[in-house]
Design an enzyme around this catalytic site. Structure first.
Site: not given
Ligand code: G3I
Length: 380
Positions: A163, A268
């Site tokens: 991220e 995910e």
């Protein structure tokens, strides 16, 4: 692109037709008309994984553990390998849960993922208060060397950076950027490669269906490639909704990433079925919506998912997996972010204490309609 499926020999436990696996306090049974587990079905296409929490790793949730070892051939630690748990204080490492995690994966011949080396969240407090860039960089070097070397040859793939990009494709102004400079992503990929030259190295992020964000990530990958810095895959997190992103947007992720010659991973995957009125998307965990806690409009299914929504969820998973199957030559892993609905992070995000239904197994550890759709998608 080299697919990694053939790299390991899997000894996957076969779940026989309506076979029953005894568990500590209940039954987990496959109620499909196939003799294969989910990962058996997809074994020639891509790894199929689940993120596992500390209760599973430490053996406190044997029912979930049975599902994981029967139905999946890859694992990712939901929290246990994050910096704040591994190295809470300078040079004081705590490998208890991490060792157990790796042991579980090895015992079951699984593809073992490390998550995540460099992330601005769930970082140890001392890293946030370290002021000198040199000292900060030394800690990062020490962390990556120590952790990656410890599991060299055992953890097969690392989420090296998690991220790091803003939604507009610019670099997030994280503590890593501030302390190590704009080139920090490349620097830490090099550190990871040195510590275990054979491990697959992944850049992982959410909202990659947004063209500007994906463009920023692709630009970074090209830069690493131009400099000869190893990067094997981009992980698209896939915290998605019933109606978005569209299949076309998901397909664009696959096509754009694979064009660079790196593997595509959906790392995910989960699908929220709850209202999201602020058009909140993605998985930026620091957003706070506590004012909506306890609001029944925001938590419409506390006693069970209506059949119509359950069907919608199953269809959504089926459509997504049809796309994954179509592009199986480009995708090397699909990992669900959790095992069963009750333990999903989406019960507490973005609003605490809701009842969500994002995964393949229900609150009684039973396979849902979505599971059946996925297992029946691949012929026997
Ligand atoms: O460790 C404490 C424990 O001591 C305490 O008793 C308990 C009480 O709530 O909280 C525990 O910490 C929680 C931690 O998970 C471990 O269970 C935190 O409150 C909670 O915020 C934390 O949530 C995790 C979240 O990352 C934090 O950023 C979720 O479980 C985990 O699923 C989630 O995973 C992230 C990926 O790593 C990166 N991509 C997005 C994804 C979803 O947010």
């Amino acid at each position: 692109m080299i697919k990694k499926i053939g790299r390991f020999t899997f000894t996957v436990i076969t779940v026989a037709t309506v076979s029953i696996l005894s568990c500590a306090n209940g039954l987990y049974k496959s109620n499909t008309d196939t003799t294969d587990s989910l990962s058996d079905k997809y074994k020639d296409l891509f790894h199929l994984g689940a993120a596992i929490n500390e209760d599973i790793i430490m053996g406190r949730d044997s029912q979930s553990k049975n599902i994981v070892t029967s139905e999946f051939n890859s694992i990712t630690p939901e929290n246990s390998l994050k910096w704040m748990y591994l190295q809470p204080f300078p040079n004081k490492f705590n490998f208890g849960a991490a060792d157990k995690y790796v042991e579980l994966g090895k015992k079951n011949n699984m593809h073992i993922v490390g998550h995540a080396l460099v992330w601005h969240n769930q970082l140890a407090d001392f890293m946030k208060t370290t002021v000198s860039p040199d000292e900060f960089t030394n800690h990062v070097e020490n962390h990556i060397n120590t952790v990656v070397s410890r599991y060299k040859g055992e953890i097969h793939a690392w989420d090296v950076v998690n991220e790091a990009f803003n939604e507009d494709g610019s670099l997030r102004p994280s503590v890593f950027k501030k302390q190590m400079g704009d080139n920090y992503i490349e620097d830490v990929f090099k550190l990871a490669e040195t510590a275990d030259p054979d491990a697959d190295l992944i850049y992982n992020d959410y909202n990659l269906y947004k063209p500007a964000k994906l463009a920023g990530v692709l630009k970074m990958v090209k830069r690493l490639q131009a400099n000869g810095t190893k990067i094997n895959a981009i992980g698209a997190q896939a915290h998605w909704r019933l109606n978005s992103p569209s299949l076309d947007e998901i397909e664009q992720i696959i096509l754009h990433i694979s064009e660079l010659g790196v593997e595509v991973m959906f790392t995910e995957l989960d699908i929220t079925v709850l209202p999201n009125p602020w058009e909140l998307v993605g998985a930026e965990v620091t957003q706070n919506f506590s004012k909506f806690e306890g609001d029944p409009k925001m938590d419409p299914y506390p006693k069970g998912l209506p059949k119509s929504v359950e069907k919608q969820l199953a269809k959504r998973y089926e459509d997504i997996f049809k796309l994954f199957v179509k592009h199986q030559d480009k995708i090397s892993r699909v990992t669900f972010w959790g095992v069963m609905d009750k333990h999903s992070w989406l019960n507490d995000w973005p609003i605490n204490g809701r009842t969500n239904y994002p995964l393949l197994f229900d609150r009684n550890y039973q396979p849902k309609k979505a599971y059946n759709k996925l297992i029946n998608l691949i012929g026997n």
